[in-house]
Scaffold this active site. Structure first.
Site, short mmCIF file in Angstrom:
data_model
loop_
_atom_site.label_atom_id
_atom_site.label_comp_id
_atom_site.label_asym_id
_atom_site.label_seq_id
_atom_site.Cartn_x
_atom_site.Cartn_y
_atom_site.Cartn_z
CG MET A 30 -2.04 -0.90 1.24
SD MET A 30 -3.49 -1.01 1.84
CE MET A 30 -2.84 -0.70 3.69
N GLY A 31 2.16 0.96 -0.40
CA GLY A 31 2.90 2.14 -0.50
C GLY A 31 3.48 2.68 0.87
CG HIS A 34 8.55 0.44 6.21
ND1 HIS A 34 8.83 -1.22 6.25
CD2 HIS A 34 7.33 0.31 6.36
CE1 HIS A 34 7.85 -1.54 6.59
NE2 HIS A 34 6.72 -0.98 6.75
CG HIS A 37 6.88 -2.09 2.24
ND1 HIS A 37 6.88 -0.94 2.88
CD2 HIS A 37 5.89 -2.65 1.98
CE1 HIS A 37 5.66 -0.96 3.38
NE2 HIS A 37 4.99 -1.78 3.06
CD GLN A 61 -5.92 -3.65 3.04
OE1 GLN A 61 -5.91 -4.06 1.84
NE2 GLN A 61 -4.92 -3.90 3.80
N GLY A 149 4.96 -9.80 4.01
CA GLY A 149 5.90 -9.77 5.44
C GLY A 149 5.14 -10.60 6.49
CE LYS A 151 4.03 -4.55 12.23
NZ LYS A 151 3.00 -4.02 11.21
CG ASP A 152 0.89 -6.99 8.03
OD1 ASP A 152 0.50 -6.52 9.28
OD2 ASP A 152 1.39 -6.42 7.28
CG MET A 186 11.27 -1.55 10.29
SD MET A 186 12.23 -1.48 8.66
CE MET A 186 13.90 -1.13 9.63
O1 PAF Z 1 0.07 -5.70 3.72
C1 PAF Z 1 -0.34 -4.94 3.07
O2 PAF Z 1 0.30 -3.85 2.76
C2 PAF Z 1 -1.83 -4.80 2.48
O3 PAF Z 1 -2.67 -5.42 3.48
C3 PAF Z 1 -1.82 -5.68 1.22
C4 PAF Z 1 -1.43 -7.14 0.96
C5 PAF Z 1 -0.99 -4.93 0.03
C6 PAF Z 1 -3.32 -5.78 0.49
O4 PAF Z 1 -3.88 -4.38 0.26
#
Ligand code: PAF
Length: 282
Positions: A30-31, A34, A37, A61, A149, A151-152, A186
């Site tokens: 989602m930009g 850091h 990513h 989301q 990641g 992290k999630d 992060m």
């Molecule tokens: O982890 C994220 O940044 C978002 O949940 C993702 C996987 C890009 C979906 O929008």
């Protein structure tokens, strides 16, 4: 680096890569990029010929109380970082193309069970939004490999379950959490922390490590243990949302025979919700 906004352009370029037998890796984001990513991109480059990164702040989301408009947008800096890593393509779709018929009527993907617990219980509909956008992006990019990641952690398990359930022809990789020098995971959200909160934030991970050590040393009264640590976190100034010890694949409550576990935590510091996790084995 090609910057592509149109889905049709992406499909055309993708065809040329496929025709020349390239392995395509995909890193959806989602930009507000850091090091976390960028580690996904670095890992993707090890496994593929072509790396496609997407930046799309997915409205589906976000909950009604979560400020979608305030999500940090740093597109020029993001482009520079991706160019430095020699990413082949950045996909920057428009919401009007992604949700062409509007969000209300949008077909969705929902991975039941795992989407409703833990973070899903605190953020109803969140994982439906994640699974739907990731499925749509997979359909557009059609990657061979995709990188997320750790992290999630719950998001990663939801996506892996979706890929299995829908027989998607790609491999999903989890990449270890990138941490600041003081241990804080992060996250784009860390920038919302005011100075005092930022100083306190790494204590979440410190407490989690200490909890895991207690388990490895033999504690098995998980409910009591999590309650004790929630109190400690609250005394320090956090507002704990959850602290859960789960099976590291199903995310269900662990049974006696479970060996692979994960400690998952979410806690507010002020208005900022921090999440973290530690995977461990017994
Ligand atoms: O982890 C994220 O940044 C978002 O949940 C993702 C996987 C890009 C979906 O929008």
């Amino acid at each position: 680096m090609r910057v592509i906004s149109e889905i049709s352009d992406l499909r055309e370029v993708r065809r040329t890569w496929q025709n020349s037998g390239k392995v395509i890796a995909f890193v959806p984001t989602m930009g507000n990029l850091h090091q976390g990513h960028l580690n996904l991109v670095r890992e993707a480059k090890k496994h593929a010929d072509i790396v496609v990164v997407s930046i799309f702040v997915n409205p589906m989301q976000f909950g009604p109380d979560e400020d979608l408009d305030a999500y940090p947008k740093t597109i020029e800096n993001d482009k520079r970082l991706l160019e430095e890593l020699a990413v082949e393509a950045l996909f920057l779709p428009q919401a009007s193309d992604i949700y062409a018929r509007g969000l209300e009527q949008q077909t969705f993907v929902e991975v039941p069970g795992i989407s409703y617990m833990i973070c899903g219980a605190s953020r109803p509909g969140h994982f439906r939004g994640v699974a739907t956008i990731v499925c749509k992006l997979f359909n557009m990019v059609q990657p061979n490999l995709a990188f997320f990641g750790e992290k999630d952690f719950q998001q990663l398990q939801v996506i892996k379950a979706m890929v299995t359930d829908l027989s998607m022809n790609l491999k999903v990789f989890g990449v270890p959490t990138a941490r600041e020098d003081d241990g804080l995971a992060m996250s784009s959200r860390n920038q919302y922390l005011i100075e005092e909160e930022r100083k306190l934030a790494p204590t979440l991970y410190v407490k989690m490590q200490s909890m895991v050590n207690e388990i490895i040393d033999g504690r098995r009264d998980f409910n009591r243990l999590t309650e004790e640590y929630k109190i400690q976190l609250a005394e320090l100034g956090f507002s704990p949302d959850y602290l859960e010890i789960r099976n590291d694949e199903t995310l269900l409550q662990p049974g006696h025979e479970d060996k692979g576990l994960v400690l998952l935590a979410a806690a507010f510091l002020g208005k900022t919700r921090l999440i973290d996790n530690i995977q461990f084995s017994l």
